[in-house]
Scaffold this motif. Sequence first.
Motif, mmCIF file in Angstrom:
data_model
loop_
_atom_site.group_PDB
_atom_site.id
_atom_site.type_symbol
_atom_site.label_atom_id
_atom_site.label_comp_id
_atom_site.label_asym_id
_atom_site.label_seq_id
_atom_site.Cartn_x
_atom_site.Cartn_y
_atom_site.Cartn_z
ATOM 1 N N ALA A 169 33.203 27.339 37.755
ATOM 2 C CA ALA A 169 34.036 28.354 38.390
ATOM 3 C C ALA A 169 35.158 27.707 39.190
ATOM 4 O O ALA A 169 36.326 28.123 39.115
ATOM 5 N N LEU A 170 34.821 26.676 39.955
ATOM 6 C CA LEU A 170 35.831 26.003 40.777
ATOM 7 C C LEU A 170 36.896 25.337 39.917
ATOM 8 O O LEU A 170 38.063 25.246 40.304
ATOM 9 N N ASP A 171 36.503 24.871 38.733
ATOM 10 C CA ASP A 171 37.453 24.208 37.839
ATOM 11 C C ASP A 171 38.394 25.193 37.157
ATOM 12 O O ASP A 171 39.499 24.822 36.749
ATOM 13 N N THR A 172 37.958 26.438 37.012
ATOM 14 C CA THR A 172 38.753 27.397 36.244
ATOM 15 C C THR A 172 39.479 28.424 37.109
ATOM 16 O O THR A 172 40.474 28.995 36.670
ATOM 17 N N ILE A 173 38.992 28.664 38.322
ATOM 18 C CA ILE A 173 39.602 29.677 39.177
ATOM 19 C C ILE A 173 40.718 29.058 40.014
ATOM 20 O O ILE A 173 40.522 28.038 40.674
ATOM 21 N N GLN A 174 41.892 29.676 39.984
ATOM 22 C CA GLN A 174 43.042 29.200 40.757
ATOM 23 C C GLN A 174 42.939 29.749 42.173
ATOM 24 O O GLN A 174 43.312 30.892 42.447
ATOM 25 N N MET A 175 42.443 28.922 43.086
ATOM 26 C CA MET A 175 42.154 29.389 44.434
ATOM 27 C C MET A 175 43.402 29.659 45.269
ATOM 28 O O MET A 175 43.309 30.194 46.374
ATOM 29 N N ASP A 176 44.585 29.288 44.780
ATOM 30 C CA ASP A 176 45.810 29.585 45.524
ATOM 31 C C ASP A 176 46.527 30.815 44.973
ATOM 32 O O ASP A 176 47.628 31.152 45.398
ATOM 33 N N ALA A 177 45.889 31.500 44.023
ATOM 34 C CA ALA A 177 46.476 32.695 43.424
ATOM 35 C C ALA A 177 46.274 33.896 44.355
ATOM 36 O O ALA A 177 45.492 33.839 45.307
ATOM 37 N N PRO A 178 46.987 35.019 44.096
ATOM 38 C CA PRO A 178 46.817 36.232 44.910
ATOM 39 C C PRO A 178 45.383 36.741 44.854
ATOM 40 O O PRO A 178 44.668 36.499 43.876
ATOM 41 N N PRO A 179 44.949 37.466 45.899
ATOM 42 C CA PRO A 179 43.556 37.910 45.981
ATOM 43 C C PRO A 179 43.044 38.672 44.769
ATOM 44 O O PRO A 179 41.925 38.422 44.308
ATOM 45 N N HIS A 180 43.838 39.594 44.219
ATOM 46 C CA HIS A 180 43.320 40.387 43.105
ATOM 47 C C HIS A 180 43.031 39.516 41.883
ATOM 48 O O HIS A 180 42.120 39.795 41.111
ATOM 49 N N GLU A 181 43.775 38.412 41.721
ATOM 50 C CA GLU A 181 43.533 37.510 40.601
ATOM 51 C C GLU A 181 42.294 36.654 40.845
ATOM 52 O O GLU A 181 41.449 36.492 39.949
ATOM 53 N N VAL A 182 42.187 36.101 42.055
ATOM 54 C CA VAL A 182 41.041 35.251 42.381
ATOM 55 C C VAL A 182 39.744 36.068 42.364
ATOM 56 O O VAL A 182 38.713 35.624 41.841
ATOM 57 N N LEU A 183 39.807 37.267 42.921
ATOM 58 C CA LEU A 183 38.618 38.120 42.933
ATOM 59 C C LEU A 183 38.213 38.514 41.519
ATOM 60 O O LEU A 183 37.015 38.553 41.201
ATOM 61 N N LYS A 184 39.184 38.806 40.673
ATOM 62 C CA LYS A 184 38.869 39.166 39.290
ATOM 63 C C LYS A 184 38.194 37.990 38.578
ATOM 64 O O LYS A 184 37.161 38.154 37.913
ATOM 65 N N GLN A 185 38.769 36.798 38.707
ATOM 66 C CA GLN A 185 38.203 35.616 38.056
ATOM 67 C C GLN A 185 36.809 35.303 38.603
ATOM 68 O O GLN A 185 35.874 35.024 37.846
ATOM 69 N N SER A 186 36.670 35.356 39.936
ATOM 70 C CA SER A 186 35.377 35.059 40.566
ATOM 71 C C SER A 186 34.330 36.086 40.159
ATOM 72 O O SER A 186 33.188 35.734 39.843
ATOM 73 N N GLY A 187 34.716 37.350 40.178
ATOM 74 C CA GLY A 187 33.786 38.412 39.829
ATOM 75 C C GLY A 187 33.331 38.336 38.386
ATOM 76 O O GLY A 187 32.140 38.538 38.087
ATOM 77 N N MET A 188 34.246 38.043 37.477
ATOM 78 C CA MET A 188 33.894 37.926 36.062
ATOM 79 C C MET A 188 32.914 36.775 35.857
ATOM 80 O O MET A 188 31.913 36.915 35.130
ATOM 81 N N HIS A 189 33.196 35.641 36.466
ATOM 82 C CA HIS A 189 32.314 34.483 36.323
ATOM 83 C C HIS A 189 30.936 34.788 36.906
ATOM 84 O O HIS A 189 29.903 34.504 36.285
ATOM 85 N N PHE A 190 30.911 35.387 38.078
ATOM 86 C CA PHE A 190 29.665 35.717 38.772
ATOM 87 C C PHE A 190 28.821 36.683 37.947
ATOM 88 O O PHE A 190 27.616 36.464 37.741
#
Length: 205
Positions: free
Chosen positions: A75-96
């Motif tokens: 998850a840390l390798d694929t999620i862009q942690m400097d992106a806007p919240p809706h993008e990071v939350l979407k990526q994190s939520g999908m992975h989770f």
Amino acid sequence: MIATAQKVRKGRKYDQVLEGARTVFMADGFEGASVDEISKVAAVSKATLYSYFPDKRLLFMEVANAECQRQSREALDTIQMDAPPHEVLKQSGMHFLRFLTSTFAQQVFRICVAESDRFPELGQRFYTSGPAMMQAELIGYFEQAEARGELLITDKRLAADQFMELCKADVWPRLMFGVSKSVSEPEIERVVDGAVETFMARYGV
């Protein structure tokens, strides 16, 4: 009981033992998994297996811990942690949610629940290596996003837990109670999109 001083010994056949144990635990469950079968599937002697893991519960916890850590690193390798919240939350939520609804995660969760009264350390270890790690990552991201003026969150720990619970809506209870046997990608995306929308309505700036 597992002595607190017990440690997992790493060595040449560690990964081999771990993979064999993962296969057997997922097929037979914690109680049904025998040391004989694990050593057979891992293609190592029982002496070798015990030299790495002197206790079956310790081996099970290591299997669950290794998988959760692998998922977290991915998850840390694929999620862009400097992106806007809706993008990071979407990526994190999908992975989770993909991991949570996987066969592996469901079986580990059920084993932890089944063994929680006799061996509470099993559930504690799984929580520490799974949900607690995601909570910590989300809190770290919330702090960065708040500093950029993108989120406004007073209780970041609570907000992280709220987001994870939103991501479990509908699909997780259906899986746990046997109403559904599997969850499709469109279903996962539908739930995560709803979670992100609800979260941003509460905490977005």
